[in-house]
Design a protein around this motif. Sequence first.
Motif, PDB file in Angstrom:
ATOM      1  N   PRO A  15       0.815  -1.233   0.000  1.00 28.74           N
ATOM      2  CA  PRO A  15       0.000   0.000   0.000  1.00 28.74           C
ATOM      3  C   PRO A  15       0.841   1.272   0.000  1.00 28.74           C
ATOM      4  N   LEU A  16       2.041   1.206   0.575  1.00 26.64           N
ATOM      5  CA  LEU A  16       2.868   2.414   0.658  1.00 26.64           C
ATOM      6  C   LEU A  16       3.358   2.850  -0.714  1.00 26.64           C
ATOM      7  N   LYS A  17       3.749   1.877  -1.547  1.00 25.25           N
ATOM      8  CA  LYS A  17       4.304   2.267  -2.846  1.00 25.25           C
ATOM      9  C   LYS A  17       3.241   2.799  -3.792  1.00 25.25           C
ATOM     10  N   GLN A  18       1.961   2.600  -3.434  1.00 25.23           N
ATOM     11  CA  GLN A  18       0.886   3.140  -4.263  1.00 25.23           C
ATOM     12  C   GLN A  18       0.390   4.496  -3.774  1.00 25.23           C
ATOM     13  N   GLU A  19       0.910   4.955  -2.642  1.00 26.49           N
ATOM     14  CA  GLU A  19       0.530   6.268  -2.120  1.00 26.49           C
ATOM     15  C   GLU A  19       1.189   7.375  -2.949  1.00 26.49           C
ATOM     16  N   PRO A  20       0.437   8.363  -3.397  1.00 25.82           N
ATOM     17  CA  PRO A  20       1.027   9.424  -4.228  1.00 25.82           C
ATOM     18  C   PRO A  20       2.053  10.275  -3.501  1.00 25.82           C
ATOM     19  N   GLY A  21       2.013  10.306  -2.164  1.00 26.25           N
ATOM     20  CA  GLY A  21       2.972  11.127  -1.425  1.00 26.25           C
ATOM     21  C   GLY A  21       4.242  10.411  -1.038  1.00 26.25           C
ATOM     22  N   VAL A  22       4.432   9.162  -1.539  1.00 23.58           N
ATOM     23  CA  VAL A  22       5.536   8.313  -1.085  1.00 23.58           C
ATOM     24  C   VAL A  22       6.375   7.841  -2.264  1.00 23.58           C
ATOM     25  N   THR A  23       7.678   7.756  -2.037  1.00 26.75           N
ATOM     26  CA  THR A  23       8.576   7.013  -2.913  1.00 26.75           C
ATOM     27  C   THR A  23       9.181   5.885  -2.090  1.00 26.75           C
ATOM     28  N   LEU A  62      -0.893  -3.554   8.672  1.00 23.56           N
ATOM     29  CA  LEU A  62      -1.409  -2.267   9.145  1.00 23.56           C
ATOM     30  C   LEU A  62      -1.645  -1.282   8.013  1.00 23.56           C
ATOM     31  N   PHE A  63      -0.740  -1.272   7.038  1.00 20.09           N
ATOM     32  CA  PHE A  63      -0.795  -0.225   6.016  1.00 20.09           C
ATOM     33  C   PHE A  63      -1.891  -0.468   4.986  1.00 20.09           C
ATOM     34  N   ALA A  64      -2.521  -1.636   5.022  1.00 16.82           N
ATOM     35  CA  ALA A  64      -3.636  -1.884   4.118  1.00 16.82           C
ATOM     36  C   ALA A  64      -4.894  -1.135   4.539  1.00 16.82           C
ATOM     37  N   GLN A  65      -4.898  -0.575   5.766  1.00 23.62           N
ATOM     38  CA  GLN A  65      -6.057   0.157   6.281  1.00 23.62           C
ATOM     39  C   GLN A  65      -5.885   1.643   5.981  1.00 23.62           C
ATOM     40  N   ASP A  66      -6.781   2.170   5.192  1.00 23.42           N
ATOM     41  CA  ASP A  66      -6.623   3.511   4.636  1.00 23.42           C
ATOM     42  C   ASP A  66      -6.528   4.591   5.706  1.00 23.42           C
ATOM     43  N   GLY A  67      -7.403   4.541   6.718  1.00 28.26           N
ATOM     44  CA  GLY A  67      -7.392   5.583   7.741  1.00 28.26           C
ATOM     45  C   GLY A  67      -6.114   5.614   8.532  1.00 28.26           C
ATOM     46  N   PHE A  68      -5.656   4.440   8.956  1.00 26.72           N
ATOM     47  CA  PHE A  68      -4.400   4.382   9.714  1.00 26.72           C
ATOM     48  C   PHE A  68      -3.231   4.829   8.853  1.00 26.72           C
ATOM     49  N   ARG A  69      -3.165   4.307   7.622  1.00 31.10           N
ATOM     50  CA  ARG A  69      -2.036   4.645   6.755  1.00 31.10           C
ATOM     51  C   ARG A  69      -1.962   6.151   6.515  1.00 31.10           C
ATOM     52  N   ALA A  70      -3.107   6.783   6.273  1.00 31.12           N
ATOM     53  CA  ALA A  70      -3.119   8.226   6.026  1.00 31.12           C
ATOM     54  C   ALA A  70      -2.637   9.001   7.246  1.00 31.12           C
ATOM     55  N   SER A  85      -0.903  12.704   2.534  1.00 31.58           N
ATOM     56  CA  SER A  85      -1.617  11.453   2.290  1.00 31.58           C
ATOM     57  C   SER A  85      -2.705  11.691   1.260  1.00 31.58           C
ATOM     58  N   GLY A  86      -2.822  10.749   0.342  1.00 27.44           N
ATOM     59  CA  GLY A  86      -3.794  10.898  -0.724  1.00 27.44           C
ATOM     60  C   GLY A  86      -5.131  10.290  -0.370  1.00 27.44           C
ATOM     61  N   THR A  87      -5.909   9.985  -1.388  1.00 31.00           N
ATOM     62  CA  THR A  87      -7.248   9.424  -1.198  1.00 31.00           C
ATOM     63  C   THR A  87      -7.269   7.960  -1.643  1.00 31.00           C
ATOM     64  N   LEU A  88      -6.121   7.313  -1.618  1.00 34.80           N
ATOM     65  CA  LEU A  88      -6.020   5.936  -2.061  1.00 34.80           C
ATOM     66  C   LEU A  88      -6.878   5.015  -1.196  1.00 34.80           C
ATOM     67  N   SER A  89      -7.721   4.230  -1.821  1.00 30.41           N
ATOM     68  CA  SER A  89      -8.418   3.134  -1.156  1.00 30.41           C
ATOM     69  C   SER A  89      -7.743   1.847  -1.599  1.00 30.41           C
ATOM     70  N   TYR A  90      -6.922   1.290  -0.737  1.00 30.62           N
ATOM     71  CA  TYR A  90      -6.119   0.140  -1.149  1.00 30.62           C
ATOM     72  C   TYR A  90      -7.000  -1.065  -1.461  1.00 30.62           C
ATOM     73  N   ALA A  91      -7.962  -1.367  -0.604  1.00 33.25           N
ATOM     74  CA  ALA A  91      -8.828  -2.529  -0.835  1.00 33.25           C
ATOM     75  C   ALA A  91      -9.593  -2.386  -2.147  1.00 33.25           C
ATOM     76  N   ALA A  92     -10.099  -1.171  -2.419  1.00 35.47           N
ATOM     77  CA  ALA A  92     -10.828  -0.949  -3.666  1.00 35.47           C
ATOM     78  C   ALA A  92      -9.910  -1.111  -4.871  1.00 35.47           C
ATOM     79  N   LEU A  96      -8.381  -7.008  -9.643  1.00 36.87           N
ATOM     80  CA  LEU A  96      -8.831  -8.384  -9.878  1.00 36.87           C
ATOM     81  C   LEU A  96      -9.913  -8.431 -10.961  1.00 36.87           C
ATOM     82  N   ASP A  97     -10.817  -7.475 -10.941  1.00 33.81           N
ATOM     83  CA  ASP A  97     -11.830  -7.405 -12.005  1.00 33.81           C
ATOM     84  C   ASP A  97     -11.186  -7.149 -13.364  1.00 33.81           C
ATOM     85  N   ASP A  98     -10.207  -6.242 -13.394  1.00 32.49           N
ATOM     86  CA  ASP A  98      -9.508  -5.949 -14.654  1.00 32.49           C
ATOM     87  C   ASP A  98      -8.742  -7.178 -15.150  1.00 32.49           C
TER      88      ASP A  98
END
Length: 477
Positions: free
Chosen positions: A262-270, A424-432, A442-449, A455-457
Amino acid sequence: MLQGAGSNVGKSLLVAGLCRAARNRGLSVRPFKPQNMSNNAAVTQDGGEIGRAQALQALACGVAPHTDMNPVLLKPETDTGVQVVVNGRRLNTVRARDYAALKPQLLRTVTDSFRRLRASADLVLVEGAGSPAEVNLREGDIANMGFARASGTPVVLVGDIDRGGVIAQIVGTRAVLDPGDAAMIRGFVINKFRGDPALFADGYDLIAARTGWPGFGVVPWFRHAHRLPAEDALDVTGGGTGALRIACPLLSRIANFDDLDPLKQEPGVTLAMVRPGAPLPGDADLVILPGTKSTRGDLAMLRAEGWDVDLIAHQRRGGRILGLCGGYQMLGRRIADPEGIEGPAGETEGLGLLDVETVMTGDKRLTRVAAQHAATGLEVRGYEIHIGRTDGPDRTRPFARVGGQPEGACSADGRVAGTYLHGLFAQDGFRAAWLRGLGAASGTLSYAATVEQTLDDLAAHLEAHMDVDRLLALARG
């Protein structure tokens, strides 16, 4: 059953995508892998552990992960030793060359799990391990053809065209298999194609002619695969272009590395995954020491790479450090393994960045937990999967509290922390909130979504490029 013409041909991803495709068609479906070798594990609702890939496949099916989905899990601890997990529980640790003696008694365990899954669903999609072309390992096999023949499960062979030589992969597999094993194979799939699949038409036809097996499609490279948890440490990559720089050393026995996805998909993180031979970057804001299946062994590796020196320099510059599970144990003053649970008996001096000590014990903790993060007060959910007990003065400043009891530890200045909690980082509120505490936007990333959409794609991708109707028609009652 999907088997590979080699290792890392994309079987796990294909099974996940087919699970979601079958579910989208209204089928009740379950994933199954008789034997897996991975240090990336998930804790199941029935209190055991299975390979992370099977947990992802269960998610694709819309069901909770269960130990029956991966009854035998092998977790490498050294170059020659492996922890054997059976029905979700640690059986013992054996030398790799001695594991063969265990396999005949494990076949019953594997087929019993498969029978229970068959009774619970319309369809079971099975993933092999390695390759059936490894005929030197055929005797007592429970992962590929040994299982397929014992259960009467038809096989489709997957070849990886991206690495080259896919014609030799599949035709060569046909050449080395004995006739009984070859008869189990009903066709082949070409995976990871880049470019125009029509360009491979002649090669596709040649494979069919040389093997007598029909093709079920040429699957182009799925460009969003990085959004799903990887099973193999060789596939672990960093990512992102954000201002907060996080570095993680790629330890030789790194475990549960999907914590970082989840961290590498956050727009504010490298996120930089630092491979052996490279130093920890001096401009990192945070260094994460990840989980490992061999804490003392990987601590020796960390020192051999000079990462301990980099880590101390990072800490002196005011950088932050977070240790996860085995990484938490490394941060302490001492790691003792008096019974030789993870390797040779003995003890190792830790990095000394937390005033705690760890003693390894044979009692493995496998549990899902609800906790309260000490710094933010947020409720978080995660899981523990470790051996060893850690205690010391810095535990009076816990990372979190579980049932009112301290969990993990923090240094007096708050810049070094360790925890046994995974996920822990899979939970959006805590991660933000946690990222904001580090100064990141912190962005608006919903990791579970994101995972669900991917998976649908993936299912749509396979529907477009594979003959899924004909593939599912192979299934036997």
